[in-house]
Motif scaffolding. Structure first.
Motif, PDB file in Angstrom:
ATOM      1  N   LEU A   1      -1.668  13.478   1.140  1.00  0.00           N
ATOM      2  CA  LEU A   1      -0.261  14.002   1.292  1.00  0.00           C
ATOM      3  C   LEU A   1       0.218  14.805   0.272  1.00  0.00           C
ATOM      4  O   LEU A   1       1.045  15.523   0.558  1.00  0.00           O
TER       5      LEU A   1
ATOM      6  N   ILE B   1       0.876  -1.101  -0.045  1.00  0.00           N
ATOM      7  CA  ILE B   1       0.290   0.090   0.108  1.00  0.00           C
ATOM      8  C   ILE B   1       0.709   1.294  -0.086  1.00  0.00           C
ATOM      9  O   ILE B   1       0.580   2.174  -0.365  1.00  0.00           O
ATOM     10  N   SER B   2       2.170   1.140   0.665  1.00  0.00           N
ATOM     11  CA  SER B   2       2.971   2.307   0.508  1.00  0.00           C
ATOM     12  C   SER B   2       3.249   2.675  -0.950  1.00  0.00           C
ATOM     13  O   SER B   2       3.843   3.914  -1.006  1.00  0.00           O
TER      14      SER B   2
ATOM     15  N   PHE C   1       0.924   5.674  -2.227  1.00  0.00           N
ATOM     16  CA  PHE C   1       0.961   6.740  -1.462  1.00  0.00           C
ATOM     17  C   PHE C   1       2.344   7.263  -1.230  1.00  0.00           C
ATOM     18  O   PHE C   1       2.569   8.205  -0.637  1.00  0.00           O
TER      19      PHE C   1
END
Lengths: 362, 489
Positions: free
Chosen positions: A212, A179-180, A183
């Protein structure tokens, strides 16, 4: 009665004017006649100037004394770190006692597993397990360092090359956690002031990336191409600055929350018309869609060069952990220097290298 | 603390100014030469505007071959570094098939678990056969295996807290936990030199962030008093909660944090404490339990303890240890737990085995030996470097040793010269450190033998003389010899 008052006022006014215009009241200064009324006006101006020059009244500023600060600190009571625990929070997920393949054992019972995203059934594959054991003995489990400081194993680089070759893109880069990936990719390219048009139904990791990035985000209706078209129109029409700022469309190939597939050919057509860059998250479609598993581009017959940035988490079809991002050389180069892809797992990556080999064989 | 002499500061600023000027000139020529060429992609704004990646293009690329060196073996005491060459002045680097065996002074391999270990590796292989290398699911959907629950209990017991929760990656642990614990209306007070993951987590949470001077409890107290008295900005309502975030060992300084004083201040003002022990868990303390054990702080006084398994345990992932209620709440709300793939079972088994070795539960005293070895190694190395005249930062017992370089030209020079002599070091510059304070960072491991360290020292001394980084006077052997002679007389 009124007549008497009127007479008195006129008499008073006459007296005042006589006094002011009397020869005594008048003066001659430097050859200019100064009449009596001028003195009153000068006095008035002097009074006004005096009032203006005085400082206005402000109540004096008193900073808090030490004792007052002490009192405030004593009085302050923080909230607890966690809200009260409810019944819901106490529920535990099921614990597996064997591999998360199609059949698994929970609490001693054999059950059919519909929960794992094991799309290609690669969990429990003998060949893969054997190659993993070999790599484990050679390289250990972890890489003990970020990519920049001796954490890059030659197998990682081989893996990146294989992924690019498989997908047909110039270059790719690996990330260490599924998942990183998304993002980290979004804030690397989208900064404050850019415009992102994103689907309403994107999953949490994408939403976090959008937050972000601090860009302007406009959502369009989930998987609705007419809504996308009208949003793109609205964003670019009349906006002369739109040429200078970067614009992105963020969509997922298969939406995690709803299971729908994004119509890529429509999106590419709209993107070329309005000049946006497309960021496509293929976590659930890599290895699944397309006749040879190459993802959404193959499924729709769109040349893969038209998609600017493709990201994917490898936790689904590839049965490992981590993610990758592919695109043009410029795109991937830019990410090398954004320090988000820190520590990398080795063990699972060797797995996927083998897997992609399997794809070629199939 | 770093003492930057004036002359060095001037020369460093001059070097950076020169590089900046050259970079601007090159950019100018590039613009002029590109003018006749038409724009390749019409209508699309460039990915990076001119000045945004100026540092990367013009300064970082010159020394790119010092970063990202690929290796072809496990990151143990000696590694095989793959050679690379470049045809276009470092813009792209190509791998060759030549390998050089080098002494590894750069990987975070504090206890030597990076390579195959006699206790851990067989068990990891067994777990791989039983549970397969990946789980393909998130923790709540069938990604929790017995190994995960075992590791959570073991990690909690090791650290000294009631419960723990695991995450797949250390960076994500910080970025996802801090927003789950605090939101708008709360205050985060963090150390000025905190890691990027903490900064990201704090920004993502929406709370107000204030910074206190690095490792200065008195300044922390001042900031706390001021903030509690003032309340939230503009509305002056009282803060909902205050969290103070510090790290156990600061990775760029090698310093330990002044934990007892900071805990005392936080208790006085009722603030919560969050301790990030990424580098210190497993590496310091008599039994490896981290900075709390070393400084004599009761783990119950720290509200939340975070750590990673990548450094001392040779695996991957992170954990948070706190009270049972907090962990239950986090399991229910934290997005990284609800949406992130669970840790790979062999990696979990590696950590379990590593912790068992450290605690001595595997039936041998290898754990205690490793801990004693790393302490001896670090202290010996640091003392020798001091004697040679290098400017070394960090406290006693800390296995991280930054050596100050300062000048931008010394960074690639140091790195390349060391590689020629078969020693692999790590150099760090802007943006990980302040612009003028570039450094080389040495990480000592328990798998380094005394001969390895002596070899490393020899090479560092030679290269240090060549590059000119011995800023302090050398404590010569002559003064000792003279003292001995005097005694004899």
């Amino acid at each position: 009665m009124a007549v008497a008052v009127a007479n008195m006022t006129t008499a008073a006014l006459d007296w005042v004017s006589v006094k002011f215009n009397a020869p005594l009241a008048g003066m001659v200064v430097f050859g200019v006649h100064i009449h009596g009324h001028l003195i009153v006006e000068v006095l008035l101006i002097a009074v006004i100037l005096f009032q203006l020059s005085r400082k206005s009244y402000k109540p004096p500023k008193k900073p808090l004394t030490e004792k007052e600060i002490d009192d405030l600190c004593d009085e302050w009571a923080p909230e607890p770190l966690h809200p009260p625990i409810t019944e819901e929070m106490l529920s535990e997920p099921p614990t597996l006692e064997s591999a998360a393949g199609p059949h698994t054992i929970i609490d001693g019972k054999e059950v059919v597993n519909f929960a794992s995203a094991n799309y290609l059934g690669l969990i429990g594959n003998e060949k893969i397990n054997d190659s993993c054991i070999g790599s484990l003995e050679k390289y250990g489990v972890g890489s003990c360092g970020p990519r920049g400081f001796y954490g890059t194993i030659d197998v990682h680089l081989d893996c990146e090359a294989r992924i690019s070759k498989f997908l047909g893109t110039p270059d790719s880069i690996l990330y260490s956690y599924g998942i990183s990936t998304i993002f980290s990719v979004i804030p690397a390219f989208c900064k404050k002031g850019d415009i992102i048009v994103a689907d309403e139904g994107v999953h949490w990791a994408v939403q976090n990336g959008l937050y972000l990035s601090r860009s302007t985000i406009v959502y369009f209706k989930h998987n609705d191409m007419s809504s996308l078209k009208s949003t793109l129109e609205k964003v670019t029409r009349g906006n002369r600055r739109a040429e200078k700022i970067r614009r992105y469309i963020v969509v997922e190939a298969i939406y995690q929350n709803s299971g729908q597939i994004a119509p890529l050919d429509e999106i590419i057509r709209l993107k070329e018309k309005y000049r946006f860059r497309v960021v496509l998250d293929e976590s659930h479609s890599f290895g699944v869609l397309g006749s040879s598993g190459r993802g959404l581009a193959e499924h729709y017959g769109v040349p893969v060069e038209k998609i600017d940035i493709i990201t994917a988490g490898m936790g689904n079809a590839l049965a490992t952990d981590g993610g990758f991002c592919t695109g043009s050389v410029r795109v991937v180069d830019h990410q090398h220097l954004c320090l988000h892809f820190l520590l990398v797992l080795q063990l699972p990556l060797l797995i996927i290298w083998r897997r992609i080999q399997l794809f070629f064989q199939n | 603390m770093v003492r930057l002499p004036y002359f060095t500061a001037l020369t460093t600023l001059f070097s950076y100014g020169l590089l900046f000027a050259f970079g601007q000139m090159r950019d100018l020529f590039r613009k002029i030469l590109d003018l006749p060429k038409s724009k390749k992609v019409q209508g699309y704004a460039p990915i990076c505007l001119g000045l945004e990646d100026f540092y990367t293009r013009r300064l970082f690329l010159r020394a790119q071959d010092c970063f990202g060196r690929p290796i072809a073996s496990a990151p143990d005491a000696w590694i095989d570094v793959v050679e690379r060459y470049s045809n276009d002045n470092n813009k792209t680097l190509h791998r060759t098939s030549n390998i050089t065996k080098c002494l590894n002074l750069g990987s975070y391999n504090y206890l030597g678990f990076a390579a195959a270990d006699e206790y851990c590796t067989p068990r990891v292989i067994e777990s791989l056969k039983q549970y397969s290398p990946g789980t393909c699911s998130v923790r709540v959907d069938g990604g929790t295996t017995k190994l995960h629950t075992e590791l959570e209990e073991l990690a909690a017991r090791f650290v000294g807290k009631p419960a723990a929760i695991l995450f797949g990656m250390g960076y994500v642990t910080n970025s996802a936990i801090i927003p789950a614990l605090i939101a708008k209306g709360g205050l985060i007070i963090s150390d000025s030199l905190n890691h990027n993951s903490i900064v990201n987590g704090a920004r993502g949470s929406g709370a107000t962030v204030r910074v206190f001077q690095h490792n200065t409890p008195s300044h922390l107290e001042e900031v706390l008093r001021e903030q509690i008295a003032e309340g939230q900005p503009r509305t002056h309502r009282p803060w909902k909660k205050i969290i103070v975030i510090v790290e156990g060992i600061y990775s760029m300084e090698g310093e330990l944090c002044k934990l007892p004083e900071i805990i005392a201040v936080c208790k006085k003002y009722k603030a919560y404490t969050y301790l990030d022990e990424a580098h210190s868990i497993g590496a310091i303390g008599k039994t490896g339990r981290g900075v709390c054990e070393l400084l004599g702080v009761d783990p119950a006084d720290v509200d939340i303890m975070m750590g990673t398994f990548t450094k001392s345990f040779g695996s991957c992932g992170g954990y948070i240890a706190a009270s049972k209620e907090i962990i239950q709440y986090l399991k229910h709300t934290c997005p990284a737990h609800l949406y992130g793939t669970s840790m790979s079972p062999p990696a979990v088994q590696q950590v379990i085995s590593a912790i068992k070795v450290i605690l001595g539960e595997d039936g041998s005293n290898r754990g205690a030996q490793k801990l004693a070895q790393i302490r001896d190694n670090s202290n010996f190395f640091r003392a020798e470097l001091h004697k040679m005249g290098f400017e070394v930062l960090g406290d006693e017992d800390s296995p991280v040793m930054p050596i100050m370089l300062y000048n931008p030209a010394k960074i690639p020079a140091f790195s390349r010269e060391c590689l020629k002599q078969n020693v692999a070091v790590v150099t760090v510059a802007f943006p990980a450190t302040p612009l003028l304070l570039a450094r080389a960072r040495i990480c000592i491991s328990a798998s380094h033998s005394r001969e390895d360290l002596m070899r490393g020292l020899e090479v560092l001394s030679k290269v240090g003389d060549l590059v000119g980084i011995k800023y302090f006077p050398v404590e010569s052997e002559n003064s000792h010899a003279e003292a001995k002679l005097k005694k004899l007389d």
